[in-house]
Design an enzyme around this catalytic site. Structure first.
Site, PDB file in Angstrom:
ATOM      1  N   LYS A  24       0.753  -1.363   0.025  1.00 31.80           N
ATOM      2  CA  LYS A  24      -0.099  -0.126   0.110  1.00 31.80           C
ATOM      3  C   LYS A  24       0.864   1.315  -0.076  1.00 31.80           C
ATOM      4  CE  LYS A  24      -2.694   0.917   3.664  1.00 31.80           C
ATOM      5  NZ  LYS A  24      -3.781   1.120   4.706  1.00 31.80           N
ATOM      6  N   ARG A  29       2.466   5.959  -3.190  1.00 31.17           N
ATOM      7  CA  ARG A  29       3.610   7.052  -3.508  1.00 31.17           C
ATOM      8  C   ARG A  29       3.889   7.085  -5.141  1.00 31.17           C
ATOM      9  NH1 ARG A  29       3.964   5.731   1.639  1.00 31.17           N
ATOM     10  NH2 ARG A  29       4.877   6.938   2.936  1.00 31.17           N
ATOM     11  N   ASP A 321       1.975  -1.003  12.290  1.00 29.66           N
ATOM     12  CA  ASP A 321       0.769  -1.455  11.696  1.00 29.66           C
ATOM     13  C   ASP A 321       0.793  -3.154  12.273  1.00 29.66           C
ATOM     14  OD1 ASP A 321      -0.003   0.705  10.668  1.00 29.66           O
ATOM     15  OD2 ASP A 321       0.980   0.447   8.706  1.00 29.66           O
ATOM     16  N   ARG A 395      -7.259  -3.865  10.155  1.00 35.99           N
ATOM     17  CA  ARG A 395      -6.402  -4.684  10.861  1.00 35.99           C
ATOM     18  C   ARG A 395      -6.713  -5.506  11.909  1.00 35.99           C
ATOM     19  NH1 ARG A 395      -2.423  -3.885   7.743  1.00 35.99           N
ATOM     20  NH2 ARG A 395      -1.764  -1.610   6.779  1.00 35.99           N
TER      21      ARG A 395
END
Length: 440
Positions: A24, A29, A321, A395
């Site tokens: 991701k 980017r 994360d 998540r």
């Protein structure tokens, strides 16, 4: 929005090769830098989850022409300094990374943009990104607490700054560097603790005048603005944050043996791998190689007897994360696992630290939680049987579905649809390997 609950049932061995979606961070980017280039940027392996598609839509609103077919995209930009003012609000849904990086992109140009999002994103504070942008001359109109919806107006003469990050954050660093691309002179970010360096690597690949120096006060990242970028082909590797879920599932479900190929192994993203190996995980890494400035390789994970450890606090930026899925692994380890330096989890898609603790409570896992720490004491009783509130956090949903595969009793999450944010086809991926996940 209607929720879609799902239940993970205790499963037999998980086996085979698992494919996880593109990274991701790289996908966001690549789209943004392609928008700033004059010419076409070819992207292969793009993550086609909701978060990234929101960034793609925003780039189109800024004037980029984007053709997408499956996981391939061709981005035709008009060049640095030529962004168009969007004629509609930029809706980022649940995408915290996309929205924060885009604030930097717009903030460096003399245009205005309005940012909106879902209930989760609207509740998240943006001050850490907005404050340095204000120093660069960006005007901000926002709700109390610098929350969405908000409008930015970039300056005709952006002010290059030297900014020391008060809290380690790759998102804040990246937003400042992106804004600095169109500012005259040098924009410098000083980070006391190293964070993900995907932005620096990709900026260099696209020809930005960027330097990185390490010293006693931390890393100094400097970009010299108003230098044109050159389109580069980008191959997006598999996302290590997504790979973490089948990886941990293989470690805790008896008799499992899972392989995942082409996973990004950037040192700033491998904190979870290191931690799991220190806990006794049988994880092997092979076929390491370089592509697009990033190291990738193949991971193989097999069922392991895990032992609780104290995770070094300075490792947090490299695995921020992954703490929810680490907490799941810790629930099936012997002894206590101690996690510190988790303050960043308070401002994720949910108060992720509180959401993890609530999920552990719902499934009879012994734990303690503080303002920025969590301890989990491994299996001491029958686990599972609970229903977990996801709070629109992908998540949390994926972590506790993995939990249910190894628990004594099924585990339900109140919404599996949120997994589309980062891992399209998450349940199909695991069920193909032998997991039992049922959606009413």
């Amino acid at each position: 929005m209607r929720k879609t609950p799902a239940t993970a049932h205790p499963s037999g061995p998980l086996a085979g090769e698992v494919a996880v979606p593109g990274d991701k961070s790289i996908s966001h980017r690549a789209l943004m830098l392609g928008t700033l280039c004059l010419g076409e940027t070819a992207i292969d392996g793009l993550l086609t989850a909701e978060d990234v598609l929101a960034t793609l839509s925003a780039c189109e609103a800024l004037g980029a022409k984007i053709q997408r077919e499956g996981t391939s995209a061709r981005v035709s930009g008009a060049g640095l300094g030529t962004l168009l003012e969007p004629d509609r609000p930029l809706d980022f849904g649940n995408a915290g990374t996309g929205s924060r990086l885009m604030m930097g992109l717009i903030g460096g140009h003399p245009i205005a943009g309005t940012f909106v999002g879902d209930a989760s994103l609207t509740g998240r504070p943006m001050g850490r990104v907005l404050n340095p942008l204000r120093q660069m001359g960006v005007e901000v109109i926002a709700r109390d607490g610098d929350r969405l919806p908000l409008t930015l107006r970039g300056s005709h003469n952006p002010i290059p700054v030297e900014y020391r990050l008060p809290v380690a954050s790759a998102q804040v660093k990246s937003a400042i560097l992106l804004a600095g691309l169109n500012a005259p002179g040098d924009t410098t970010v000083i980070e006391p603790v190293p964070t993900r360096d995907h932005t620096e690597r990709m900026l260099k690949a696209f020809g930005a005048a960027l330097s990185v120096e390490s010293g006693p006060s931390g890393r100094r990242i400097t970009v010299s603005g108003q230098k044109p970028l050159t389109p580069q082909p980008v191959t997006v590797p598999a996302d290590p944050s997504s790979a973490a879920f089948p990886l941990v599932a293989a470690l805790i479900v008896e008799g499992s043996d899972i392989t995942i190929r082409n996973v990004m192994l950037n040192p700033a993203r491998t904190g979870l791998l290191t931690t799991l190996q220190e806990m006794g995980a049988d994880i092997t890494i092979s076929d390491k190689r370089e592509t697009g400035g990033e190291t990738i390789g193949t991971l193989r994970a097999r069922t392991s007897a895990l032992t609780g450890i104290t995770v070094p606090e300075n490792r947090a930026p490299s695995m921020i994360d992954e703490y929810p899925i680490l907490a799941v692994a810790a629930a099936f380890a012997t002894g206590k696992t101690v996690m510190k330096g988790l303050h960043e989890l308070r401002v994720k898609e949910s108060d992720r630290l509180a959401a993890v603790a609530a999920g552990l409570s719902a499934n009879a896992v012994s734990h303690e939680m503080g303002e920025d720490w969590l301890t989990v004491t491994g299996r001491t009783r029958t686990l599972g049987g609970g229903t977990v509130k996801t709070h629109l956090d992908h998540r949390i949903a994926m972590s506790f579905l993995v939990f249910g595969l190894a628990a004594d009793r099924p585990v339900t999450v109140d919404d599996i649809a949120v997994t589309e944010t980062s891992f399209p086809g998450f349940s199909d991926c695991l069920t193909a390997a032998g997991a039992t996940i049922r959606i009413p």
